[in-house]
Motif scaffolding. Structure first.
Motif, PDB file in Angstrom:
ATOM      1  N   PRO A  55      41.495 -23.286   4.208  1.00  0.00           N
ATOM      2  CA  PRO A  55      42.493 -23.587   5.302  1.00  0.00           C
ATOM      3  C   PRO A  55      43.142 -24.960   5.370  1.00  0.00           C
ATOM      4  O   PRO A  55      44.109 -25.271   5.532  1.00  0.00           O
ATOM      5  CB  PRO A  55      41.885 -23.367   6.682  1.00  0.00           C
ATOM      6  CG  PRO A  55      40.943 -22.457   6.534  1.00  0.00           C
ATOM      7  CD  PRO A  55      40.118 -22.757   5.159  1.00  0.00           C
ATOM      8  N   GLU A  66      35.136 -21.629   5.901  1.00  0.00           N
ATOM      9  CA  GLU A  66      35.865 -20.214   5.304  1.00  0.00           C
ATOM     10  C   GLU A  66      36.359 -20.734   3.964  1.00  0.00           C
ATOM     11  O   GLU A  66      36.846 -20.000   3.234  1.00  0.00           O
ATOM     12  CB  GLU A  66      37.094 -20.136   6.080  1.00  0.00           C
ATOM     13  CG  GLU A  66      36.885 -19.433   7.531  1.00  0.00           C
ATOM     14  CD  GLU A  66      38.305 -19.629   8.445  1.00  0.00           C
ATOM     15  OE1 GLU A  66      39.320 -20.292   8.146  1.00  0.00           O
ATOM     16  OE2 GLU A  66      38.388 -18.829   9.436  1.00  0.00           O
ATOM     17  N   TRP A 350      44.004 -15.390  -2.795  1.00  0.00           N
ATOM     18  CA  TRP A 350      43.906 -14.792  -1.209  1.00  0.00           C
ATOM     19  C   TRP A 350      42.359 -15.162  -1.029  1.00  0.00           C
ATOM     20  O   TRP A 350      41.518 -14.834  -1.939  1.00  0.00           O
ATOM     21  CB  TRP A 350      44.145 -13.445  -0.963  1.00  0.00           C
ATOM     22  CG  TRP A 350      43.743 -12.947   0.238  1.00  0.00           C
ATOM     23  CD1 TRP A 350      42.563 -12.310   0.916  1.00  0.00           C
ATOM     24  CD2 TRP A 350      44.607 -13.002   1.581  1.00  0.00           C
ATOM     25  NE1 TRP A 350      42.600 -12.122   2.148  1.00  0.00           N
ATOM     26  CE2 TRP A 350      44.023 -12.393   2.647  1.00  0.00           C
ATOM     27  CE3 TRP A 350      45.870 -13.455   1.826  1.00  0.00           C
ATOM     28  CZ2 TRP A 350      44.584 -12.361   4.040  1.00  0.00           C
ATOM     29  CZ3 TRP A 350      46.567 -13.301   2.945  1.00  0.00           C
ATOM     30  CH2 TRP A 350      45.714 -12.754   4.083  1.00  0.00           C
ATOM     31  N   ASN A 351      42.186 -15.803   0.094  1.00  0.00           N
ATOM     32  CA  ASN A 351      40.557 -16.265   0.569  1.00  0.00           C
ATOM     33  C   ASN A 351      40.299 -15.148   1.416  1.00  0.00           C
ATOM     34  O   ASN A 351      40.926 -15.199   2.661  1.00  0.00           O
ATOM     35  CB  ASN A 351      40.657 -17.612   1.017  1.00  0.00           C
ATOM     36  CG  ASN A 351      39.266 -18.098   1.669  1.00  0.00           C
ATOM     37  OD1 ASN A 351      38.236 -17.217   2.216  1.00  0.00           O
ATOM     38  ND2 ASN A 351      38.749 -19.423   1.448  1.00  0.00           N
ATOM     39  N   SER A 354      38.997 -16.728   5.025  1.00  0.00           N
ATOM     40  CA  SER A 354      40.219 -17.320   6.063  1.00  0.00           C
ATOM     41  C   SER A 354      41.181 -16.406   6.068  1.00  0.00           C
ATOM     42  O   SER A 354      42.159 -16.716   6.933  1.00  0.00           O
ATOM     43  CB  SER A 354      40.861 -18.514   5.162  1.00  0.00           C
ATOM     44  OG  SER A 354      41.360 -18.284   4.123  1.00  0.00           O
ATOM     45  N   ARG A 355      41.355 -15.390   5.564  1.00  0.00           N
ATOM     46  CA  ARG A 355      42.273 -14.147   5.394  1.00  0.00           C
ATOM     47  C   ARG A 355      43.647 -14.786   5.332  1.00  0.00           C
ATOM     48  O   ARG A 355      44.655 -14.727   5.986  1.00  0.00           O
ATOM     49  CB  ARG A 355      42.210 -13.519   6.782  1.00  0.00           C
ATOM     50  CG  ARG A 355      40.900 -12.723   7.027  1.00  0.00           C
ATOM     51  CD  ARG A 355      41.075 -11.829   8.287  1.00  0.00           C
ATOM     52  NE  ARG A 355      39.862 -11.119   8.598  1.00  0.00           N
ATOM     53  CZ  ARG A 355      39.785  -9.694   8.124  1.00  0.00           C
ATOM     54  NH1 ARG A 355      40.574  -9.330   7.272  1.00  0.00           N
ATOM     55  NH2 ARG A 355      38.640  -9.013   8.272  1.00  0.00           N
ATOM     56  N   SER A 356      43.801 -15.660   4.204  1.00  0.00           N
ATOM     57  CA  SER A 356      45.224 -16.388   4.002  1.00  0.00           C
ATOM     58  C   SER A 356      45.100 -16.763   2.436  1.00  0.00           C
ATOM     59  O   SER A 356      44.232 -16.738   1.869  1.00  0.00           O
ATOM     60  CB  SER A 356      45.292 -17.585   5.056  1.00  0.00           C
ATOM     61  OG  SER A 356      44.240 -18.511   4.422  1.00  0.00           O
ATOM     62  N   ASN A 357      46.356 -16.961   2.002  1.00  0.00           N
ATOM     63  CA  ASN A 357      46.445 -17.545   0.564  1.00  0.00           C
ATOM     64  C   ASN A 357      45.990 -19.117   0.530  1.00  0.00           C
ATOM     65  O   ASN A 357      46.009 -19.490   1.679  1.00  0.00           O
ATOM     66  CB  ASN A 357      48.002 -17.489   0.308  1.00  0.00           C
ATOM     67  CG  ASN A 357      48.658 -16.043  -0.140  1.00  0.00           C
ATOM     68  OD1 ASN A 357      47.576 -15.164  -0.647  1.00  0.00           O
ATOM     69  ND2 ASN A 357      49.538 -15.705   0.071  1.00  0.00           N
TER      70      ASN A 357
END
Length: 411
Positions: A55, A66, A350-351, A354-357
């Motif tokens: 993040p 994360e 995508w990680n 962290s559930r995000s790019n």
């Protein structure tokens, strides 16, 4: 939706680091169900190894819980993740049960390790005669140096690539990326797909022995390197290919550009662009053999011309004349290059924690088919994310058995 070429093929992936994961990444892109199997104690060594992405961006140390390793986020795309301790008797027995329902097993252990663990080809073939087994090693599974430990640096040194890379007289230099790992992964994927085709025709599985050294050597030895001394050439040729002149990178008014003339027609066209048609009357300059032997003089002519123009101007002039050229791009230029964007060759990572790019990209799938999709439809999984599903489906275990094995650190 059209099925991918390897849909339905189950691959048990025991590989780590780069060469093996690169090969199984390509199989995943072609549609195979690639199941990463890692030791429950250590996991994938790249999952939480620097550099990290999360993040707060990219860094050499984990800034949040994360953060995950960039290498893992790239190489585990399109794969499933399960854990199993192959050093335990129970883990080995479970793995061989899984092999009965699999098509391919891939490892990049050191030579002999798979046999010592009881998961070498002989054991796999007994469990499933149709299995395709691929082993990637530094120097192969045969020969007097098969047990030597090898990383890309050592392989590039061993097969001669470092001795021919760089400007004449410079220190031994490796290629800028770990090409022996990457190339071995490509050859492994090719070998596996070929063996699957052979199995479809004959019903027989087989073992594939892929050596990083063999793969790299097979690519560099198209060049007649063993003939260089007799041709009066130094091993290090910089940016040259000894069959062409001119063929180099030249400084422009604002950067660098590569220019190559592979034929005499190319050379004549380049003389027109450079407004040096006077050289058409120079018997030496019009002789390919003389230009090859006196390449420095040819480079001097081209370099003097290139310094007077911008890279963009030269590229436009040479493209109009249908001559091969390219600006020397750094990676940021490459990522901005419209051609790469059009081909979708750099895609977000995508990680899953962290559930995000993240602020890093991965390579897209490099082969484009007209009749079948290809690519990485799923991001890298959480480590061990698919253990229960895989062990239930391929090993026939129920939830109670899996929990007992998890308590015993077998899974």
């Amino acid at each position: 939706m059209t099925a991918k070429i390897l849909d339905g093929v189950v691959v048990l992936d025991l590989t780590r680091f780069f060469s093996g994961p690169q090969g199984t990444l390509f199989l995943a892109g072609l549609g195979a169900e690639v199941i990463k199997i890692d030791d429950p104690k250590t996991g994938d060594p790249t999952a939480f190894a620097p550099p990290f992405a999360g993040p707060r961006g990219v860094s050499f140390s984990r800034q949040t819980d994360e953060d995950m390793g960039i290498a893992y986020l790239k190489r585990a795309r399109g794969k499933k993740s399960a854990t199993l301790n192959l050093k335990s008797m129970e883990g080995r027995e479970i793995f061989l049960r899984m092999v009965k329902h699999a098509d391919v097993v891939v490892d990049n252990f050191s030579a002999g390790v798979a046999d010592r663990l009881g998961v070498g080809y002989a054991a796999l073939k007994e469990a499933n005669p149709r299995i395709v087994y691929c082993s990637l090693t530094g120097y192969g599974s045969t020969g007097p140096d098969r047990h030597l430990k090898a990383y890309d640096l050592m392989v590039q040194a061993a097969v001669g690539l470092m001795s021919i890379t760089g400007q004449p007289g410079s220190a031994p230099t490796k290629a800028g990326s770990p090409v022996s790992d990457a190339i071995a992964g490509v050859f492994a994927a090719l070998g596996i797909v070929s063996a699957l085709l052979h199995r479809d025709r004959t019903g027989e599985g087989q073992s594939i022995d892929v050596s990083m050294a063999d793969c790299l050597f097979s690519l560099i030895f198209d060049e007649p390197l063993d003939c260089y001394p007799r041709l009066g050439l130094q091993p290090q040729q910089g940016n040259r290919i000894m069959r062409f002149s001119p063929f180099n990178a030249y400084r422009t008014r604002d950067g660098w550009i590569t220019i190559g003339a592979a034929t005499n027609d190319d050379w004549l066209a380049l003389l027109e662009v450079m407004d040096r048609t006077d050289l058409k009357n120079d018997a030496h300059m019009m002789s390919v053999g003389w230009r090859l032997a006196n390449n420095a003089k040819v480079d001097e002519v081209v370099a003097r011309w290139a310094q007077g123009y911008t890279t963009e101007d030269i590229e436009a002039r040479l493209a109009h004349a249908k001559l091969a050229c390219s600006p020397v791009r750094d990676i940021h230029d490459v990522l901005r290059w419209e051609q790469m964007a059009d081909r979708q060759m750099a895609v977000p990572l995508w990680n899953p924690l962290s559930r995000s790019n993240v602020a890093a990209s991965g390579a897209g799938f490099p082969i484009k088919f007209t009749g079948s999709p290809a690519g990485y439809d799923q991001p890298a999984p959480l480590p061990g994310q698919h253990s229960d599903e895989v062990l239930t489906r391929l090993a026939g275990l129920d939830a109670t058995q899996i929990e007992a094995l998890r308590s015993a650190r077998v899974v």
